[in-house]
Enzyme design. Structure first.
Site, PDB file in Angstrom:
ATOM      1  N   ASP A 192       0.846 -20.348   2.697  1.00  0.00           N
ATOM      2  CA  ASP A 192       1.721 -19.464   1.937  1.00  0.00           C
ATOM      3  C   ASP A 192       0.856 -18.258   1.554  1.00  0.00           C
ATOM      4  O   ASP A 192      -0.378 -18.343   1.547  1.00  0.00           O
ATOM      5  CB  ASP A 192       2.203 -20.220   0.693  1.00  0.00           C
ATOM      6  N   ASP A 249       1.700 -15.363  -1.195  1.00  0.00           N
ATOM      7  CA  ASP A 249       1.662 -15.033  -2.627  1.00  0.00           C
ATOM      8  C   ASP A 249       1.301 -16.264  -3.451  1.00  0.00           C
ATOM      9  O   ASP A 249       2.004 -17.271  -3.412  1.00  0.00           O
ATOM     10  CB  ASP A 249       3.032 -14.507  -3.086  1.00  0.00           C
ATOM     11  N   GLY A 309       7.968 -18.334  -4.567  1.00  0.00           N
ATOM     12  CA  GLY A 309       8.404 -18.916  -3.305  1.00  0.00           C
ATOM     13  C   GLY A 309       9.877 -18.693  -3.004  1.00  0.00           C
ATOM     14  O   GLY A 309      10.359 -19.047  -1.923  1.00  0.00           O
ATOM     15  N   VAL A 310      10.601 -18.095  -3.962  1.00  0.00           N
ATOM     16  CA  VAL A 310      12.052 -17.901  -3.817  1.00  0.00           C
ATOM     17  C   VAL A 310      12.318 -16.538  -3.167  1.00  0.00           C
ATOM     18  O   VAL A 310      11.645 -15.555  -3.487  1.00  0.00           O
ATOM     19  CB  VAL A 310      12.703 -17.971  -5.228  1.00  0.00           C
ATOM     20  N   ARG A 338      13.932 -12.857  -2.055  1.00  0.00           N
ATOM     21  CA  ARG A 338      14.243 -11.696  -2.920  1.00  0.00           C
ATOM     22  C   ARG A 338      15.649 -11.770  -3.492  1.00  0.00           C
ATOM     23  O   ARG A 338      15.859 -11.580  -4.696  1.00  0.00           O
ATOM     24  CB  ARG A 338      14.076 -10.399  -2.108  1.00  0.00           C
ATOM     25  N   SER A 355       7.998 -13.827   2.005  1.00  0.00           N
ATOM     26  CA  SER A 355       8.010 -12.393   1.701  1.00  0.00           C
ATOM     27  C   SER A 355       8.213 -11.503   2.923  1.00  0.00           C
ATOM     28  O   SER A 355       7.516 -11.638   3.929  1.00  0.00           O
ATOM     29  CB  SER A 355       6.697 -11.998   1.023  1.00  0.00           C
ATOM     30  N   LYS A 356       9.126 -10.541   2.759  1.00  0.00           N
ATOM     31  CA  LYS A 356       9.319  -9.530   3.809  1.00  0.00           C
ATOM     32  C   LYS A 356       8.213  -8.481   3.752  1.00  0.00           C
ATOM     33  O   LYS A 356       8.082  -7.645   4.635  1.00  0.00           O
ATOM     34  CB  LYS A 356      10.685  -8.854   3.638  1.00  0.00           C
ATOM     35  N   ASN A 357       7.434  -8.507   2.673  1.00  0.00           N
ATOM     36  CA  ASN A 357       6.322  -7.559   2.526  1.00  0.00           C
ATOM     37  C   ASN A 357       5.010  -8.114   3.081  1.00  0.00           C
ATOM     38  O   ASN A 357       3.961  -7.495   2.898  1.00  0.00           O
ATOM     39  CB  ASN A 357       6.138  -7.192   1.049  1.00  0.00           C
ATOM     40  N   ASP A 399       1.556 -22.993  -3.371  1.00  0.00           N
ATOM     41  CA  ASP A 399       1.410 -22.999  -4.836  1.00  0.00           C
ATOM     42  C   ASP A 399       2.748 -23.261  -5.517  1.00  0.00           C
ATOM     43  O   ASP A 399       2.772 -23.471  -6.734  1.00  0.00           O
ATOM     44  CB  ASP A 399       0.864 -21.656  -5.351  1.00  0.00           C
TER      45      ASP A 399
HETATM   46  C1  BG6 Z   1       7.365 -15.104  -2.136  1.00  0.00           C
HETATM   47  C2  BG6 Z   1       7.114 -14.890  -3.604  1.00  0.00           C
HETATM   48  O1  BG6 Z   1       6.150 -15.205  -1.448  1.00  0.00           O
HETATM   49  O2  BG6 Z   1       8.107 -14.022  -1.590  1.00  0.00           O
HETATM   50  C3  BG6 Z   1       8.441 -14.675  -4.322  1.00  0.00           C
HETATM   51  O3  BG6 Z   1       6.459 -16.035  -4.146  1.00  0.00           O
HETATM   52  C4  BG6 Z   1       9.196 -13.535  -3.672  1.00  0.00           C
HETATM   53  O4  BG6 Z   1       8.217 -14.422  -5.688  1.00  0.00           O
HETATM   54  C5  BG6 Z   1       9.394 -13.813  -2.194  1.00  0.00           C
HETATM   55  O5  BG6 Z   1      10.476 -13.346  -4.304  1.00  0.00           O
HETATM   56  C6  BG6 Z   1      10.107 -12.684  -1.458  1.00  0.00           C
HETATM   57  O6  BG6 Z   1       9.273 -11.575  -1.478  1.00  0.00           O
HETATM   58  P1  BG6 Z   1       9.639 -10.126  -0.978  1.00  0.00           P
HETATM   59  O7  BG6 Z   1       8.274  -9.469  -0.912  1.00  0.00           O
HETATM   60  O8  BG6 Z   1      10.273 -10.245   0.370  1.00  0.00           O
HETATM   61  O9  BG6 Z   1      10.531  -9.510  -1.977  1.00  0.00           O
HETATM   62 MG    MG Z   2       3.485 -18.819  -3.218  1.00  0.00          MG
END
Ligand code: BG6
Ligand code: MG
Length: 217
Positions: free
Chosen positions: A9, A11, A46-47, A49, A117-119, A171
């Site tokens: 994972d 974040d 982990g949830v 967006r 995460s998309k980031n 985590d």
């Molecule tokens: C997860 C984070 O890795 O990515 C979450 O733990 C977050 O908190 C999720 O909401 C989606 O992230 P993003 O960057 O696509 O908004």
């Molecule tokens: Mg995480």
């Protein structure tokens, strides 16, 4: 060796973006006059967006929001979040994480990312890890977010390995549930070291050096 790959994972495992998420969600919540605090932020780990937005809106009392308006709100939060991400650099990768990743690779393990995460591409690039991992499965290539196992299943497919050969490092509770649902063993850090479903509770990232041999800490 018990495993042939480790799926991380991002974040809360490789790096810490919690506070940036908090600041961006807090700004959005303030603009909507709805309460938001650190304990609510903890529930977003982990949830996805859009699922996070629903949690942020739990106590919202303003006019009903259409799906289109919700997407616009999530985009607004993400734009602010990405400005915070710009301040990240390779210095945000701890020496422990960097040296453990290198040691795991030296042991012959494949290394992958499995993040909601998309980031992910931006974060990896900011950390100086763009191109480092053997596979990257993230919020951009999935249709179902954790606790669904899809993000990990796709990482294993990219590596051409069965789930039993991959260890997931997490985590968050949603991430441990996802690993379990996909029949992956899991190594848990921070809050995830407490969950019953976690195969290997860990104290610190470097514990992965023994856990990947199947040793309980
Ligand atoms: C997860 C984070 O890795 O990515 C979450 O733990 C977050 O908190 C999720 O909401 C989606 O992230 P993003 O960057 O696509 O908004
Ligand atoms: Mg995480």
């Amino acid at each position: 060796m018990k495993y042939e790959a480790v799926i991380f994972d991002l974040d809360g495992v490789i790096c810490f973006t919690d506070h940036y998420h908090y600041l961006a969600w807090k700004a959005l919540a303030d603009s909507l006059n709805t309460p938001f605090d650190e304990s609510k932020n903890d529930r977003l780990r982990g949830v996805s967006r859009m699922d996070s937005l629903e949690i942020v809106l739990e106590e919202y009392q303003g006019p009903a929001l259409s799906q289109e308006e919700k997407v616009a709100l999530a985009t607004k939060k993400n734009d602010l979040y990405r400005t915070y991400l710009q301040s990240m650099s390779p210095a945000d990768l701890s020496d422990e994480v960097r040296s453990t990743l290198n040691a795991l690779r030296a042991k012959g393990l494949k290394l992958a990312i499995g993040s909601s995460s998309k980031n992910t591409p931006l974060i990896l690039e900011r950390l100086g890890l763009g191109g480092f991992f053997d596979a990257v499965s993230d919020g951009n290539n999935i249709t179902r977010s954790k606790p669904d196992p899809q993000v990990f299943t796709m990482a294993a497919e990219m590596l051409n390995l069965a789930p039993e050969k991959c260890l997931v490092v997490e985590d968050a509770e949603a991430g441990i549930q996802a690993a379990c649902a996909g029949k992956f063993d899991s190594a848990g850090l921070g809050p995830a070291s407490q969950y019953e479903k976690t195969t290997y509770p860990m104290k610190t990232f470097a514990d992965l050096l023994s856990v990947t041999d199947g040793t309980k800490i």
